[in-house]
Write a protein that holds these residues in place. Structure first.
Motif, PDB file in Angstrom:
ATOM      1  N   UNK A 193     -16.350  40.870  40.598  1.00  8.10           N
ATOM      2  CA  UNK A 193     -15.098  40.593  41.882  1.00  8.10           C
ATOM      3  C   UNK A 193     -15.857  40.732  42.822  1.00  8.10           C
ATOM      4  N   UNK A 194     -15.955  39.541  43.624  1.00  8.95           N
ATOM      5  CA  UNK A 194     -16.687  39.795  44.963  1.00  8.95           C
ATOM      6  C   UNK A 194     -16.135  39.814  46.124  1.00  8.95           C
ATOM      7  N   UNK A 195     -16.320  40.580  47.194  1.00  7.62           N
ATOM      8  CA  UNK A 195     -15.751  41.420  47.997  1.00  7.62           C
ATOM      9  C   UNK A 195     -15.933  39.254  48.941  1.00  7.62           C
ATOM     10  N   UNK A 196     -14.290  39.781  49.564  1.00  7.52           N
ATOM     11  CA  UNK A 196     -14.343  38.023  50.076  1.00  7.52           C
ATOM     12  C   UNK A 196     -14.987  38.373  51.609  1.00  7.52           C
ATOM     13  N   UNK A 197     -15.220  39.285  52.546  1.00  6.53           N
ATOM     14  CA  UNK A 197     -15.407  39.536  53.385  1.00  6.53           C
ATOM     15  C   UNK A 197     -16.981  39.548  53.219  1.00  6.53           C
TER      16      UNK A 197
ATOM     17  N   UNK B  87      -5.471  42.401  50.618  1.00  4.18           N
ATOM     18  CA  UNK B  87      -6.560  43.487  51.124  1.00  4.18           C
ATOM     19  C   UNK B  87      -7.706  43.927  50.344  1.00  4.18           C
ATOM     20  N   UNK B  88      -8.660  43.123  50.794  1.00  2.00           N
ATOM     21  CA  UNK B  88     -10.166  43.516  49.878  1.00  2.00           C
ATOM     22  C   UNK B  88     -10.014  45.005  49.443  1.00  2.00           C
ATOM     23  N   UNK B  89      -9.766  46.235  50.677  1.00  2.00           N
ATOM     24  CA  UNK B  89      -9.742  47.197  49.632  1.00  2.00           C
ATOM     25  C   UNK B  89      -9.310  47.418  49.081  1.00  2.00           C
ATOM     26  N   UNK B  90      -8.661  47.166  49.036  1.00  2.00           N
ATOM     27  CA  UNK B  90      -7.314  47.855  47.196  1.00  2.00           C
ATOM     28  C   UNK B  90      -8.220  46.590  46.107  1.00  2.00           C
ATOM     29  N   UNK B  91      -8.582  47.694  45.106  1.00  2.00           N
ATOM     30  CA  UNK B  91      -9.147  47.039  43.609  1.00  2.00           C
ATOM     31  C   UNK B  91      -8.447  46.941  42.974  1.00  2.00           C
ATOM     32  N   UNK B  92      -8.332  46.711  41.962  1.00  2.00           N
ATOM     33  CA  UNK B  92      -7.376  46.700  40.433  1.00  2.00           C
ATOM     34  C   UNK B  92      -8.047  46.622  38.876  1.00  2.00           C
ATOM     35  N   UNK B  93      -8.208  47.240  38.895  1.00  2.00           N
ATOM     36  CA  UNK B  93      -8.808  47.091  37.405  1.00  2.00           C
ATOM     37  C   UNK B  93      -7.250  47.708  36.049  1.00  2.00           C
ATOM     38  N   UNK B  94      -7.409  47.648  34.599  1.00  2.00           N
ATOM     39  CA  UNK B  94      -6.709  47.910  33.838  1.00  2.00           C
ATOM     40  C   UNK B  94      -6.718  48.447  32.474  1.00  2.00           C
ATOM     41  N   UNK B  95      -6.164  49.009  31.707  1.00  2.00           N
ATOM     42  CA  UNK B  95      -6.631  49.807  30.293  1.00  2.00           C
ATOM     43  C   UNK B  95      -5.322  49.432  29.412  1.00  2.00           C
ATOM     44  N   UNK B  96      -4.389  50.306  29.564  1.00  2.00           N
ATOM     45  CA  UNK B  96      -2.777  50.264  28.861  1.00  2.00           C
ATOM     46  C   UNK B  96      -2.329  50.133  30.263  1.00  2.00           C
ATOM     47  N   UNK B  97      -2.782  50.737  31.384  1.00  2.00           N
ATOM     48  CA  UNK B  97      -2.077  50.968  32.360  1.00  2.00           C
ATOM     49  C   UNK B  97      -2.741  50.368  34.011  1.00  2.00           C
TER      50      UNK B  97
END
Length: 646
Positions: A448-452, A510-520
């Protein structure tokens, strides 16, 4: 995986562009016709990334030391006529599958070439084959030659004096039982086939070795192998080594010192220099596995070497090859490339351009001339392995996912299987080696690349690894959610179950917010310094599928089979805080309040334990989304695509 993912992408694109067409509707509507016209106008072009990808099949041509073929696990068949200096694809437009398990040239007529689709080194995300292809003009054109349901093809052997007499080792469907497996023989160049060796619908053939001095003598390795998304089975009492002395009409199981009972994967090689000498590399329980040799054509066998380096991850490796001139020289391939010159007792490692070695062809006229296949592609040697040709000239890399940034011209990003991540310009006049660079992460992750600021890149890998790169300063730091190694663990014991290919997403709001996932679902607002869990377990968490992977002989827990994970995640580009999550065991959840609460919205019709591969929220209406689901890893090749409007 390339062809299946492409089909899902195109199908989703068609649905997105033609919302008036119901998923189960009959007939054709005007929007669908417009989409067909649009797609016909799309032409693909290479971005110039020429680093080789996985190859498990290679061959050369006796008498033509500059001519070679390689079979990649996703890019089809390639040919070189200058000793590996340049490669050209020869299968595009002819083959229905890109995964190649075997390539063989007829010694009596090098214009006749056979290719078996479906690699028989079965990774967890392997592509299935569609049978055998045959060329009669040295690869210029091809025709399908049968065995469409053979699944994965491990080896093809052609009679040295009859190009129409050919044998195929078919492993069968790797994800389920089927009958088109075992050893097949054709006497008419693939127009018709006889199944000459068959044990059961769960055990297939993975290797064949022919005595070049008496081609009526062949040895066949039979192997019980099956994959599920959460495990791999390698071995049973049905596995074994077989021999025929009448060209395949009858077969006898080899015993006389070989391991009995449950046996795993087997490789076999007859010495052309002394056909009484036969080697076998065998996966077996306890200390029974290793290199075996017979000096009386398979009547009696002795174990010579049981080193672990030849047996690790047996389902992926187990390969052995005899030198054509010296009966004392034999090669064993695994993560390393090994040669013995004392009859198979001791081995020396030989350096290759890339690790994870899967195939070897040695020129019968000059053993110093050879071609090797590994996870980095194919490489040719004219010096007995002292030096090799480059792998930076074969654009066969396998990429899990693709991302782009906001530069102009934009750059394209991906994680290459068994290599690094890669960033290349969409258009460039610069030399390829100057335009390409890695962006952290590893072989299997999302990017994932920061759009700003396109210098800021988040890149993942297996086991939950994530890095944050600032390309401006060239500084990379680890920002993983939790410092835990998944290697050797069962999924049930992990705090967080991260899939081999876990999503990473930057919020479109909001590009300061980043998500990733496990079972959560995990979220960071500070560049990965800290992470917050914002969901409950959104999977089935079926503990029967969270155990150790592998068996009954060898365990294999490297992260590929970690199951019960969130495999797809998106935030609506239209509505902040509208979050979608899809699991690899068949559930879809949505949160309408930025992760505070979640609702199970799994579509009716998703088969149990299917994998939610992609969720595509509408760019125009927050109530609309497409979900693409696959279940091929349970031997179900049907595509499943769902749409919601509410």
């Amino acid at each position: 995986m390339v062809h299946r993912r492409a089909c899902l992408f195109v199908a989703a694109l068609v649905l997105a562009l033609a919302p008036a067409v119901p998923l189960g509707g009959q007939g054709r509507s005007e929007p669908a016709l417009q989409v067909e016209t649009l797609l016909k106008g799309i032409e693909y072009r290479s971005l110039g990334f020429s680093r080789g990808g996985r190859s498990t099949a290679v061959t050369g041509v006796p008498g033509k030391p500059l001519v070679y073929y390689l079979g990649s696990t996703g890019g089809g068949v390639w040919k070189s006529v200058d000793g590996g200096m340049r490669w050209s694809n020869v299968s595009d437009g002819f083959f229905e599958a890109g995964s190649i398990g075997a390539v063989a040239v007829a010694e009596s007529d090098p214009n006749v070439v056979y290719a078996g689709t479906g690699s028989a080194c079965p990774r967890g995300n392997i592509s299935s084959g569609v049978g055998v292809y045959r060329s009669t003009d040295a690869g210029k054109t091809w025709k399908h030659a049968g065995l469409r349901e053979a699944g994965q093809i491990g080896r093809i052997r052609v009679h040295p004096r009859d190009p129409d007499l050919v044998y195929v080792a078919a492993l069968g469907h790797i994800f389920g039982p089927n009958d088109e497996r075992g050893v097949f023989r054709s006497k008419d160049g693939g127009k018709s086939w006889q199944k000459v060796l068959f044990v059961s619908n769960r055990t297939g053939a993975v290797d064949l070795s022919m005595d070049p001095n008496n081609p009526r003598i062949l040895y066949a390795a039979l192997w019980t192998a099956e994959r599920r998304p959460w495990t791999i089975t390698s071995g049973s009492a049905e596995s074994g080594l077989y021999k025929t002395t009448d060209g395949g009409d009858t077969w006898t199981k080899c015993k006389g010192g070989l391991p009995e009972g449950v046996v795993g994967k087997i490789a076999v090689a007859v010495s052309p220099a002394n056909p009484e000498r036969v080697w076998a590399l065998i996966e077996a329980p306890d200390t029974k596995g290793g290199v075996y040799r017979s000096d009386n054509a398979g009547e009696r066998w002795s174990k010579l070497n049981g080193e672990r380096r030849f047996l690790q991850r047996a389902w992926y490796y187990i390969h052995i090859y005899a030198d054509p001139k010296d009966p004392e020289t034999v090669y064993v391939l695994n993560t390393g490339f090994y040669r013995s010159t004392d009859g198979g007792k001791t081995y020396q490692a030989i350096s290759t351009p890339h690790g994870d070695n899967h195939d070897l062809w040695i020129n019968p006229n000059d053993p110093n001339v050879m071609i090797n296949a590994n996870d980095g592609g194919a490489n040719v040697s004219f010096t007995g392995g002292a030096s090799w040709s480059t792998q930076m000239n074969q654009p066969t890399a396998e990429f899990y996912r693709v991302a782009v940034d906001t530069q102009f011209p934009y750059r394209v990003y991906g994680a290459q299987q068994d290599n690094s991540t890669a960033s290349v310009p969409s258009r460039s006049e610069a030399r390829e080696d100057l335009a390409f660079y890695s962006v952290g992460g590893g072989e299997s992750g999302h990017i994932a690349v920061d759009p700003r600021n396109p210098n800021i890149v988040y890149a993942g890998s297996y086991g939950g690894a994530i890095t944050r790169l600032d390309a401006g300063t060239r500084l990379t730091r680890s920002v993983r959610v939790y410092p835990e190694s998944s290697t050797g663990q069962r999924a049930a014991d992990m705090k967080y179950r991260f899939q081999w290919n876990a999503p990473i997403r930057i919020s479109p709001h909001d590009p300061d917010v980043v998500y990733t996932t496990s079972q959560y679902v995990h979220r960071t607002r500070d560049g990965g310094h800290s992470w917050q869990v914002i969901s409950p377990d959104l999977t089935r968490a079926d503990r029967t599928k969270l155990d150790y992977s592998g068996g009954p002989i060898s365990r294999d827990n490297t992260g590929v089979e970690v199951y019960g994970t969130i495999f797809a995640f998106e935030e609506s580009p239209q509505q902040r805080g509208l979050l979608w999550a899809g699991s690899d065991d068949g559930l879809v959840h949505v949160s309408r309040d930025n992760g505070a609460t979640w609702k199970n919205v799994t579509p009716a019709g998703i088969p149990e334990f299917a994998t939610v591969n992609t969720i595509d929220p509408s760019r125009h209406d927050p109530a609309r989304a497409l979900v693409a689901v696959y279940r091929y890893r349970q031997d179900d090749d049907k595509p499943y695509i769902f749409r919601t409007t509410n």
